[in-house]
Write an enzyme that holds these catalytic residues in place. Sequence first.
Site, PDB file in Angstrom:
ATOM      1  N   SER A 152       0.844  -1.196   0.000  1.00  0.00           N
ATOM      2  CA  SER A 152       0.000   0.000   0.000  1.00  0.00           C
ATOM      3  C   SER A 152       0.878   1.244   0.000  1.00  0.00           C
ATOM      4  O   SER A 152       1.993   1.232   0.546  1.00  0.00           O
ATOM      5  CB  SER A 152      -0.859  -0.007   1.258  1.00  0.00           C
ATOM      6  OG  SER A 152      -1.412   1.264   1.470  1.00  0.00           O
ATOM      7  N   TYR A 165      -0.405  -0.717  10.022  1.00  0.00           N
ATOM      8  CA  TYR A 165      -0.673  -1.105   8.628  1.00  0.00           C
ATOM      9  C   TYR A 165       0.543  -0.797   7.737  1.00  0.00           C
ATOM     10  O   TYR A 165       0.965  -1.628   6.921  1.00  0.00           O
ATOM     11  CB  TYR A 165      -1.904  -0.321   8.173  1.00  0.00           C
ATOM     12  CG  TYR A 165      -2.391  -0.586   6.776  1.00  0.00           C
ATOM     13  CD1 TYR A 165      -3.007  -1.782   6.446  1.00  0.00           C
ATOM     14  CD2 TYR A 165      -2.267   0.387   5.784  1.00  0.00           C
ATOM     15  CE1 TYR A 165      -3.489  -2.005   5.166  1.00  0.00           C
ATOM     16  CE2 TYR A 165      -2.749   0.171   4.503  1.00  0.00           C
ATOM     17  CZ  TYR A 165      -3.356  -1.024   4.200  1.00  0.00           C
ATOM     18  OH  TYR A 165      -3.831  -1.247   2.931  1.00  0.00           O
ATOM     19  N   LYS A 169       2.744  -3.441   5.636  1.00  0.00           N
ATOM     20  CA  LYS A 169       2.733  -3.344   4.170  1.00  0.00           C
ATOM     21  C   LYS A 169       4.138  -3.181   3.605  1.00  0.00           C
ATOM     22  O   LYS A 169       4.454  -3.730   2.542  1.00  0.00           O
ATOM     23  CB  LYS A 169       1.837  -2.184   3.735  1.00  0.00           C
ATOM     24  CG  LYS A 169       0.348  -2.478   3.875  1.00  0.00           C
ATOM     25  CD  LYS A 169      -0.047  -3.757   3.157  1.00  0.00           C
ATOM     26  CE  LYS A 169      -1.519  -3.859   2.828  1.00  0.00           C
ATOM     27  NZ  LYS A 169      -1.876  -5.200   2.286  1.00  0.00           N
TER      28      LYS A 169
HETATM   29  N1  LIG Z   1      -8.721  -0.510  -1.211  1.00  0.00           N
HETATM   30  C1  LIG Z   1      -7.601   0.143  -1.345  1.00  0.00           C
HETATM   31  O1  LIG Z   1      -7.527   1.282  -1.840  1.00  0.00           O
HETATM   32  C2  LIG Z   1      -6.327  -0.499  -0.903  1.00  0.00           C
HETATM   33  C3  LIG Z   1      -5.161   0.277  -0.929  1.00  0.00           C
HETATM   34  C4  LIG Z   1      -3.963  -0.313  -0.569  1.00  0.00           C
HETATM   35  C5  LIG Z   1      -3.945  -1.648  -0.203  1.00  0.00           C
HETATM   36  N2  LIG Z   1      -5.108  -2.362  -0.165  1.00  0.00           N
HETATM   37  C6  LIG Z   1      -5.028  -3.758   0.232  1.00  0.00           C
HETATM   38  O2  LIG Z   1      -5.767  -4.558  -0.658  1.00  0.00           O
HETATM   39  C7  LIG Z   1      -6.228  -5.733   0.036  1.00  0.00           C
HETATM   40  C8  LIG Z   1      -7.712  -5.892  -0.159  1.00  0.00           C
HETATM   41  O3  LIG Z   1      -8.369  -4.783   0.425  1.00  0.00           O
HETATM   42  P1  LIG Z   1      -9.864  -4.353   0.118  1.00  0.00           P
HETATM   43  O4  LIG Z   1      -9.826  -2.882   0.043  1.00  0.00           O
HETATM   44  O5  LIG Z   1     -10.409  -5.163  -0.997  1.00  0.00           O
HETATM   45  O6  LIG Z   1     -10.559  -4.746   1.518  1.00  0.00           O
HETATM   46  P2  LIG Z   1     -11.944  -5.472   1.867  1.00  0.00           P
HETATM   47  O7  LIG Z   1     -12.111  -5.285   3.330  1.00  0.00           O
HETATM   48  O8  LIG Z   1     -13.017  -5.010   0.950  1.00  0.00           O
HETATM   49  O9  LIG Z   1     -11.669  -6.995   1.541  1.00  0.00           O
HETATM   50  C9  LIG Z   1     -10.788  -7.779   2.300  1.00  0.00           C
HETATM   51  C10 LIG Z   1     -11.370  -9.162   2.475  1.00  0.00           C
HETATM   52  O10 LIG Z   1     -10.380  -9.953   3.144  1.00  0.00           O
HETATM   53  C11 LIG Z   1     -11.027 -10.776   4.106  1.00  0.00           C
HETATM   54  N3  LIG Z   1     -10.041 -11.080   5.137  1.00  0.00           N
HETATM   55  C12 LIG Z   1      -9.411 -10.205   5.938  1.00  0.00           C
HETATM   56  N4  LIG Z   1      -8.523 -10.857   6.723  1.00  0.00           N
HETATM   57  C13 LIG Z   1      -8.611 -12.167   6.400  1.00  0.00           C
HETATM   58  C14 LIG Z   1      -7.949 -13.325   6.863  1.00  0.00           C
HETATM   59  N5  LIG Z   1      -7.021 -13.262   7.842  1.00  0.00           N
HETATM   60  N6  LIG Z   1      -8.249 -14.533   6.328  1.00  0.00           N
HETATM   61  C15 LIG Z   1      -9.192 -14.614   5.326  1.00  0.00           C
HETATM   62  N7  LIG Z   1      -9.865 -13.540   4.871  1.00  0.00           N
HETATM   63  C16 LIG Z   1      -9.566 -12.328   5.385  1.00  0.00           C
HETATM   64  C17 LIG Z   1     -12.191  -9.936   4.604  1.00  0.00           C
HETATM   65  O11 LIG Z   1     -13.226 -10.749   5.145  1.00  0.00           O
HETATM   66  C18 LIG Z   1     -12.615  -9.186   3.335  1.00  0.00           C
HETATM   67  O12 LIG Z   1     -13.663  -9.867   2.660  1.00  0.00           O
HETATM   68  C19 LIG Z   1      -5.798  -5.533   1.484  1.00  0.00           C
HETATM   69  O13 LIG Z   1      -4.585  -6.196   1.708  1.00  0.00           O
HETATM   70  C20 LIG Z   1      -5.610  -4.046   1.602  1.00  0.00           C
HETATM   71  O14 LIG Z   1      -4.735  -3.677   2.644  1.00  0.00           O
HETATM   72  C21 LIG Z   1      -6.293  -1.815  -0.495  1.00  0.00           C
END
Ligand SMILES: NC(=O)c1ccc[n+]([C@@H]2O[C@H](COP(=O)([O-])OP(=O)(O)OC[C@H]3O[C@@H](n4cnc5c(N)ncnc54)[C@H](O)[C@@H]3O)[C@@H](O)[C@H]2O)c1
Length: 305
Positions: A152, A165, A169
């Site tokens: 991230s 976080y 990351k």
């Molecule tokens: N959305 C963004 O802009 C963004 C930016 C940077 C990084 N990220 C990263 O992208 C990834 C996905 O994020 P997102 O925005 O889709 O989030 P989200 O919360 O919509 O989806 C994450 C999913 O992961 C599942 N989950 C979490 N921990 C878990 C575990 N230990 N075992 C099994 N399932 C688990 C949750 O139930 C959820 O359905 C994450 O790693 C997040 O840090 C997202």
Amino acid sequence: MAIRYDGRVALVTGSGRGLGRSHARFLASRGALVVVNDMGSEVDGTGRSDEVADQVVEDIRAAGGEAVADYHDVATTDGAIGAVETTMDAYDKIDIVVNNAGILRDRTLAKLAPDDFDAVVAGHLSSSAYVTHAAWPYLRDRSYGRVVFTTSAAGLYGNFGQANYAAAKMALVGLMNTLALEGEPRNVRVNTIAPVAATRMTEPLMTPEVLSAMVAEYVTPVVGWFCSEDCSANGVVVEAGAGHFALVEVMEGAGYTFTDPGSVSPDDIAAHWGEIADMSAARPFADANSAVGKVLAAHQSAKAD
Ligand SMILES: NC(=O)c1ccc[n+]([C@@H]2O[C@H](COP(=O)([O-])OP(=O)(O)OC[C@H]3O[C@@H](n4cnc5c(N)ncnc54)[C@H](O)[C@@H]3O)[C@@H](O)[C@H]2O)c1
């Protein structure tokens, strides 16, 4: 010819929602057999629901694809092993691992409880390490693997209120750097995305205009490239969002070298700070040995002058 994944088996963690769901659906739409792992938690990692993974499996099957659900919490060693076992039981091999699962417990360091630090590090760093570790022997044995990590901008550059976080990351970049080297001889490539997308994690922070530009599906093409047989990239980070894709690198400046290292004082550092901090000739290094080699070479050349 469009990139396809026919016959490839992909485990996508946290793929019941958001970015993971987009990656899983895409891989399945191009022929991959997908394991949709999701424990169905809240953003902070509490709570559980099998329906979240089940729904994505249903969607994939309805679209003519092939998928099974897995509900393990991959932030635990047993859960990570369990997710890989589900994959092996269903499809008898594993080719692709997309480490996407993660949670948030945002607080400034002053207010951060150690438990909230540990849970977030486990949710991102440990989960990715455990799942990849459990899959690694299967990838190596068949001399094929495509592994993706999810970092991230918060980790790469820092973000107020996200110490836990950001630490987790950025640690993933270190993990990738080493696994890319260890996997290369066995055709196991390891790359990382730094996504920006409107999901439940980020929606509260976004204006309607930003939300409409930041569709999760806009990130997935680079995951698709990293998961492809022909992917030439290994050990890279790509920022991805709203149709924008850019390589991110750790760089080191040319630096300044003192002739007599034993005589250097903080005053000397202050006097030469401009040269030490000059990034005009910055470059990345292929591995730690190359970076150490640069230090030694600089020392030797300063002595010789
Ligand atoms: N959305 C963004 O802009 C963004 C930016 C940077 C990084 N990220 C990263 O992208 C990834 C996905 O994020 P997102 O925005 O889709 O989030 P989200 O919360 O919509 O989806 C994450 C999913 O992961 C599942 N989950 C979490 N921990 C878990 C575990 N230990 N075992 C099994 N399932 C688990 C949750 O139930 C959820 O359905 C994450 O790693 C997040 O840090 C997202």
